[in-house]
Design a protein around this motif. Structure first.
Motif, PDB file in Angstrom:
ATOM      1  N   LEU A  67       0.863  -1.170   0.187  1.00 25.22           N
ATOM      2  CA  LEU A  67       0.365   0.033   0.033  1.00 25.22           C
ATOM      3  C   LEU A  67       1.107   1.303   0.173  1.00 25.22           C
ATOM      4  N   THR A  68       0.505   2.315  -0.682  1.00 23.11           N
ATOM      5  CA  THR A  68       1.694   3.259  -0.156  1.00 23.11           C
ATOM      6  C   THR A  68       1.087   3.934   0.453  1.00 23.11           C
ATOM      7  N   GLY A  69       2.202   5.093   0.935  1.00 23.13           N
ATOM      8  CA  GLY A  69       1.908   5.317   1.802  1.00 23.13           C
ATOM      9  C   GLY A  69       2.760   5.380   3.405  1.00 23.13           C
ATOM     10  N   ILE A  70       2.771   3.778   3.564  1.00 25.94           N
ATOM     11  CA  ILE A  70       2.917   2.934   4.551  1.00 25.94           C
ATOM     12  C   ILE A  70       4.609   3.191   5.223  1.00 25.94           C
ATOM     13  N   HIS A  71       5.189   3.224   6.520  1.00 26.94           N
ATOM     14  CA  HIS A  71       6.436   2.977   6.949  1.00 26.94           C
ATOM     15  C   HIS A  71       6.573   1.374   7.086  1.00 26.94           C
TER      16      HIS A  71
END
Length: 220
Positions: free
Chosen positions: A131-135
Motif C-alpha cells: 500500500l502507498t504511504g506506509i512505513h
C-alpha cells in the motif's frame, strides 16, 4: 567468497532489480553478515531489497536497518491507509471475513485478530505490504488452533520429509506448549531455510516458529 566480492555482488543485484531505487542504500559485509542501511522511498522496496540480498550466494545473515523515507507525493493520511488496508484484506479470499483488525499510526499498520492457519496470517500481511504511504507492518495476528506438543514434533518431521528432501534428519526441533516451535541446525542456502520454516508452519497447532537455522555455504 570474500566479503569484498560478496558486497559487490549484492550492490549489483540491488542495482539490477527494477523495483528498487538503490541510490540511498548502503551495503556493508563482515564475515558473510550483511548490513543494509540508508533509506528507500517505500516499504515494499525495503522488503524487496531484503529478498534481493538473500538471493546472493554467500550471505549468512542480514541486519536490515533501512529507513522508509516517503516522498511528498506518496504521503497518505492514516485514516486513508486504514480504509484501504481494511478493504484489501476484505477482498482477499485467503483471509477469513472479519477476522483481522487494522490500526494505523504514523504510517505504521498493526494487524490483530485470530485465524486458524499461518497462511491466513501471512496473507493478511502480504495484502497490505505494498500500500502507498506506509512505513511498515506489525503482524500481531494470532493462530487460535492448538494441538498437544507431543504430536507436533513428529508432524513437523513428517512435513520436512514431504517438503524438504534430506533435511529432516539433521534439523533439531524443540516444541513448547502451546505450539511454540524452535528450529536449529545447518542448511545449504536461504531457500532451504525458508522451505523448512514453511514446512513447520504447515502443521496444525503451530502458533510460533523461531528460526535459528544457520546457512552453511560450501566453497565451490
Amino acid at each position: 567468497m570474500n566479503d569484498m566480492q560478496l558486497r559487490q555482488d549484492i550492490v549489483e543485484e540491488l542495482d539490477f532489480e527494477p523495483g528498487i531505487d538503490a541510490r540511498g542504500i548502503g551495503v556493508s559485509v563482515t564475515d558473510g553478515v550483511v548490513t543494509l542501511n540508508g533509506h528507500v522511498p517505500s516499504y515494499s522496496q525495503k522488503i524487496d531489497a531484503e529478498k534481493a540480498v538473500w538471493r546472493i550466494k554467500g550471505v549468512k545473515a542480514l541486519a536490515q536497518e533501512l529507513e522508509v523515507r516517503l516522498p511528498e507525493h506518496a504521503k497518505v493520511n492514516d485514516d486513508e491507509i486504514a480504509t484501504r488496508a481494511a478493504r484489501i484484506i476484505a477482498w482477499n479470499v485467503g483471509v477469513p471475513a472479519d477476522a483481522i483488525h487494522v490500526k494505523v499510526s504514523h504510517g505504521w499498520i498493526t494487524l490483530s485478530g485470530t485465524v486458524d492457519w499461518h497462511f491466513q496470517r501471512f496473507a493478511a500481511e502480504a495484502a497490505v505490504r505494498r500500500l502507498t504511504g506506509i512505513h511498515g507492518v506489525f503482524n500481531n495476528v494470532e493462530i487460535k488452533q492448538a494441538l498437544k506438543s507431543d504430536n507436533v514434533r513428529e508432524k513437523i518431521k513428517d512435513a520436512l520429509r514431504r517438503h524438504v528432501e534430506g533435511e529432516a534428519s539433521r534439523i533439531r526441533i524443540d516444541v513448547k506448549s502451546p505450539g511454540d516451535v524452535t528450529l536449529e541446525g545447518d542448511v545449504g542456502d536461504y531457500e532451504e531455510r525458508r522451505a523448512i520454516e514453511r514446512a513447520a508452519w504447515s502443521v496444525p497447532g503451530v502458533r510460533a516458529v523461531h528460526d535459528n537455522l544457520h546457512i552453511q555455504w560450501h566453497a565451490s
